[in-house]
Motif scaffolding. Structure first.
Motif, PDB file in Angstrom:
ATOM      1  N   LYS A   1      16.996   0.044  13.800  1.00 15.17           N
ATOM      2  CA  LYS A   1      17.288   0.962  12.701  1.00 15.17           C
ATOM      3  C   LYS A   1      16.769   0.369  11.389  1.00 15.17           C
ATOM      4  O   LYS A   1      16.648  -0.852  11.258  1.00 15.17           O
ATOM      5  CB  LYS A   1      18.787   1.207  12.614  1.00 15.17           C
ATOM      6  N   PRO A   2      16.514   1.235  10.405  1.00  9.81           N
ATOM      7  CA  PRO A   2      16.021   0.720   9.118  1.00  9.81           C
ATOM      8  C   PRO A   2      17.050  -0.216   8.483  1.00  9.81           C
ATOM      9  O   PRO A   2      18.253   0.061   8.545  1.00  9.81           O
ATOM     10  CB  PRO A   2      15.828   1.973   8.273  1.00  9.81           C
ATOM     11  N   THR A   3      16.568  -1.306   7.903  1.00  8.55           N
ATOM     12  CA  THR A   3      17.477  -2.234   7.220  1.00  8.55           C
ATOM     13  C   THR A   3      17.442  -2.024   5.721  1.00  8.55           C
ATOM     14  O   THR A   3      18.208  -2.622   4.986  1.00  8.55           O
ATOM     15  CB  THR A   3      17.080  -3.696   7.529  1.00  8.55           C
ATOM     16  N   ARG A   4      16.501  -1.195   5.265  1.00  3.48           N
ATOM     17  CA  ARG A   4      16.437  -0.892   3.829  1.00  3.48           C
ATOM     18  C   ARG A   4      15.887   0.511   3.642  1.00  3.48           C
ATOM     19  O   ARG A   4      15.302   1.089   4.547  1.00  3.48           O
ATOM     20  CB  ARG A   4      15.559  -1.919   3.098  1.00  3.48           C
TER      21      ARG A   4
END
Lengths: 163, 248
Positions: free
Chosen positions: B242-245
């Motif tokens: 999943k996106p971390t930012r």
């Protein structure tokens, strides 16, 4: 998740926020894909280039419905949008399979619903046919079950067409 | 007659597009110039080279079913310049992709055709190659086979018996590689002939001569080896990260 990617402006992003779960403005201020495959092998689902597109494949991977608003460039995406798509191949894995009776990479994030493209700018009939083919191939490649392309001549109609 | 062959791959070295452009140039007659188009810094040099060219050959990889993004602004610049002049130029395209089906290059071909229409440049046609990446593997294998043949020949000679055996093995290995590439070689030489005649080639698609299921196994093995060389294997190859930012 409904995702919008466009190449219009920051102001357009503000207009569309709330109408989509996430809006990404492809401003073109990033490096093009270098074809290193590191987003498959060395650092899966992350690009080695540490700019705004480093994790773009993870964002696209979450999308059930993807809408792309792009200017027509020879029957294809504008450079800014194409750059973003080129950098997003981490949505798939390095392993291969058959999909749509052709070889493709297996999907990291499984199947999605719809790949929609809204094209603006002068577009010839020949380019429109290329757009239909490109969107269909993109959808197969990224595991989207449907593809759709619409063409807009009046920029004021973009918002209505995107929704 | 002047022909400019442009390697459009963003890779600095070991570009399949560059190799195929170089191979094509072997069969092109007249003045030939090979150019590399990686960044905007290359634009003015390449634009100068194509300004008085009779034929321009774009050799490029397929990226996400289309022309790589870094090439598009160059095409626009070329279109603007060609509109100012009166073009008598043929454009040919050699597209290669990592999948086995050469036909997957079709959207790229159509895009380049539209570029020609809008620029008033004559579309000469294109060759779409499936499994183009494998050309790189094969040229490296050929060099390895040659080195092994030389080593075996010299080693046997030092031990007192100069034998033709290593060269026979090398000949068989070379023949096998040529067989796998025979479609690409034949279509590429045909393309070069049409360039020499300044005639339309049409659109043709070819591939590495392997059944697709064998090619898929080879491709999977290639990425496993590549991953090992790059420091490990299966570091989350299949995980749904999943996106971390935030992006934008």
């Amino acid at each position: 998740m409904r995702l919008l990617i466009h190449d219009r402006s920051e102001e357009f992003s503000q207009t569309m926020k709330g109408k989509f779960d996430q809006v990404i403005y492809a401003d073109g201020k990033y490096a093009p894909c270098q074809g290193c495959f590191h987003c498959w092998t060395k650092s899966p689902a992350a690009c080695e280039m540490k700019d705004a597109l480093q994790e773009i494949c993870r964002v696209i991977g979450q999308a059930d419905d993807l809408t792309i608003i792009t200017e027509n460039w020879y029957g294809g995406y504008s450079p800014a949008v194409k750059n973003l798509l080129d950098r997003s191949i981490g949505t798939s894995t390095p392993m291969s399979t058959y999909r749509g009776r052709e070889m493709h990479h297996t999907l990291r994030y499984g199947k999605h619903h719809q790949w929609r493209v809204v094209v603006y700018g002068d577009t010839t009939d020949g380019e429109k046919k290329t757009w239909a083919l490109t969107a269909k191939k993109n959808a197969i490649n990224d595991g989207f079950q449907q593809s759709e392309v619409s063409f807009v001549t009046d920029l004021n109609e973009l918002e209505a067409n995107a929704l | 007659m002047k022909t400019v062959l442009i390697d459009c791959s963003p890779k600095k070295k070991l570009s399949a597009s560059g190799f195929i452009a170089g191979f094509t140039s072997l069969f092109v007659m007249g003045e030939k110039k090979k150019e590399k188009l990686r960044t905007k810094a290359d634009w003015s040099r390449v634009l100068d080279a194509v300004a008085d060219a009779d034929n321009v050959v774009f050799s490029m990889p397929l990226y996400v079913d289309g022309v790589p993004s870094h090439i598009l602004p160059f095409l626009k610049e070329m279109e603007l310049r060609r509109r100012e002049n009166s073009p008598d130029m043929n454009v040919y395209v050699i597209a290669n992709n990592g999948f086995i089906e050469g036909k997957q290059n079709e959207p790229l071909m159509q895009t380049m055709e539209h570029f020609c229409e809008r620029s008033g440049i004559r579309w000469g046609g294109g060759l779409g190659i499936g499994g183009g990446v494998m050309m790189n593997v094969m040229r490296i294998m050929l060099l390895v086979y040659l080195a092994l043949a030389v080593f075996r020949f010299v080693a046997a000679g030092i031990l007192g018996s100069w034998q033709a055996g290593p060269w026979i093995v090398f000949g068989k290995q070379t023949a096998a590689i040529l067989l796998l590439c025979c479609g690409i070689i034949a279509f590429d030489i045909w393309l070069a002939c049409r360039i020499n005649q300044r005639k339309e080639y049409g659109k043709h698609y070819t591939r590495i001569m392997l059944p697709s299921f064998v090619f898929i196994l080879c491709a999977d093995l290639f990425f496993i080896i590549l991953s090992v060389i790059q420091g490990g294997i299966f570091r989350g190859w299949f995980s749904r990260k999943k996106p971390t930012r935030m992006t934008n």
